[in-house]
Enzyme design. Structure first.
Site, mmCIF file in Angstrom:
data_model
loop_
_atom_site.group_PDB
_atom_site.id
_atom_site.type_symbol
_atom_site.label_atom_id
_atom_site.label_comp_id
_atom_site.label_asym_id
_atom_site.label_seq_id
_atom_site.Cartn_x
_atom_site.Cartn_y
_atom_site.Cartn_z
ATOM 1 C CD GLU A 24 -2.414 1.293 2.684
ATOM 2 O OE1 GLU A 24 -2.778 0.225 3.423
ATOM 3 O OE2 GLU A 24 -2.415 2.467 3.403
ATOM 4 N NE ARG A 73 0.718 8.179 5.690
ATOM 5 C CZ ARG A 73 0.718 7.395 6.541
ATOM 6 N NH1 ARG A 73 1.793 7.155 7.296
ATOM 7 N NH2 ARG A 73 -0.554 6.400 6.797
ATOM 8 C CE LYS A 117 -5.498 2.428 7.859
ATOM 9 N NZ LYS A 117 -4.523 3.315 7.211
HETATM 10 C C1 3PG Z 1 -1.322 4.025 8.161
HETATM 11 O O1 3PG Z 1 -1.606 5.021 7.613
HETATM 12 O O2 3PG Z 1 -1.887 2.917 7.879
HETATM 13 C C2 3PG Z 1 -0.759 3.879 9.433
HETATM 14 O O3 3PG Z 1 -0.007 4.984 9.546
HETATM 15 C C3 3PG Z 1 0.134 2.626 9.630
HETATM 16 O O4 3PG Z 1 0.477 2.530 10.737
HETATM 17 P P1 3PG Z 1 1.958 2.109 11.413
HETATM 18 O O5 3PG Z 1 2.786 2.837 11.087
HETATM 19 O O6 3PG Z 1 1.514 1.981 13.100
HETATM 20 O O7 3PG Z 1 1.773 0.677 11.037
#
Ligand code: 3PG
Length: 319
Positions: free
Chosen positions: A41, A45, A129
């Protein structure tokens, strides 16, 4: 269930990736595939997201690439045009959801409570999600939320790593877990792709949890089976457990009452999830014989490999 979502469920993990420079996209995807997890994924960002998706799709058409942190219809459209096969958003954005539904691209909007889930249901979405998973109360909250929404499956993301992955995945309402722990930005920036592969392998091992369950000796008949099992109990003090088709000495030695599969017998390997294990084996060109599969409801509980190894049939069993 949609084929893409089904595939996500077979992987059990969605690596959430932030790529600052699109030149890192292909090596990153290669590292994921080498580690046994050909799925990513790519989050919007960074400015490099769209180009990264495009590069991965063209270099590795078999890798399942989606877009994450999709906050607008514009980003969703750019992701889709670049070749993304699924869209993930941190919250429930009606416009993004409607765009994805119109474009027929699976979307898993972020939900952290009943109100969001009911919005998803309104759109006929039954995989969301769960975000931010740990900060929203983790598995305990998710289990409580799942009670009234039995039709829902979740991809918890946020705060998941090797310390809690297996526990999350043991809950049947969880399709897969998302997370960035194996694809941290600093590893990507520094080009530490071998390390990423190693972390991915470790994560895949946690998903599958392969370990030895027992060995099976082929007995010719009931009397022979019992006498072999009793010999082990007499020598080693294992407890005898008599069954319908076989007898056990302890949990590690099974003696069948009729010659079972395998020239020398069978070796049973247990796994956290037979369906994920079968998908994993197939990705690695190891065939299973689905004619031997046993089910509990819809879920597969055991199956034999097609090949014998060292004269032993190999039986995959649900833990
Ligand atoms: C996301 O956008 O799905 C999260 O920021 C991922 O979370 P993590 O960095 O705690 O795994």
């Amino acid at each position: 269930m949609n084929e893409v979502l089904k595939k996500i469920g077979e992987f059990g993990i969605v690596p959430v990736v932030k790529i600052d420079d699109a030149k890192d996209a292909v090596p990153l995807a290669g590292a994921l595939a080498k580690g046994g997890l050909p799925i990513a994924e790519i989050t919007f960002r960074t400015e490099a997201a769209e180009e990264s998706i495009r590069k991965i799709v063209s270099a590795f058409p078999d890798i399942l690439v989606g877009a994450g942190t999709v906050l607008s219809v514009d980003q969703a459209r750019r992701a889709k045009d670049a070749g993304a096969k699924f869209i993930v958003s941190p919250g429930f954005n009606r416009k993004v959801v409607e765009f994805c539904m119109n474009e027929n691209i699976p979307v898993t909007p972020g939900c952290s409570g009943p109100t969001d889930i009911e919005m998803a249901l309104e759109y006929g979405i039954n995989v969301v999600k769960f975000f931010p998973a740990e900060a929203s109360g983790g598995l305990k909250t998710l289990k409580a939320i799942s009670v009234p929404y039995g039709m829902m499956s979740f991809i918890p993301t946020g705060g998941i790593d090797t310390s809690n992955l297996a526990e999350y995945l043991s809950f049947s309402k969880i399709l897969a877990c998302g997370g960035s722990w194996m694809v941290k930005s600093e590893l990507i920036e520094k080009g530490k792709f071998d390390e990423i592969t190693q972390l991915v392998r470790e994560a895949v091992n946690l998903v599958l949890g392969f370990s030895l369950a027992h060995i099976g000796i082929n007995g010719d008949n009931e009397d022979e089976s019992l006498s072999i099992a009793k010999r082990f109990t007499a020598i080693f003090g294992f407890s005898l457990k008599e069954g319908n088709s076989s007898n056990f000495a302890g949990t590690g030695i099974e003696v069948t009452k009729t010659a079972g599969p395998g020239k020398n017998g069978h070796i049973a390997i247990k796994t956290n999830n037979v369906a994920r294990a079968v998908a994993y084996l197939r990705r690695n060109n190891v065939e299973v014989d689905m004619n031997t599969a046993r089910y509990d409801g819809d879920s597969i509980k055991s199956v034999y490999l097609r090949e014998e190894i060292g004269g032993f049939a190999v039986h995959l069993l649900q833990k």
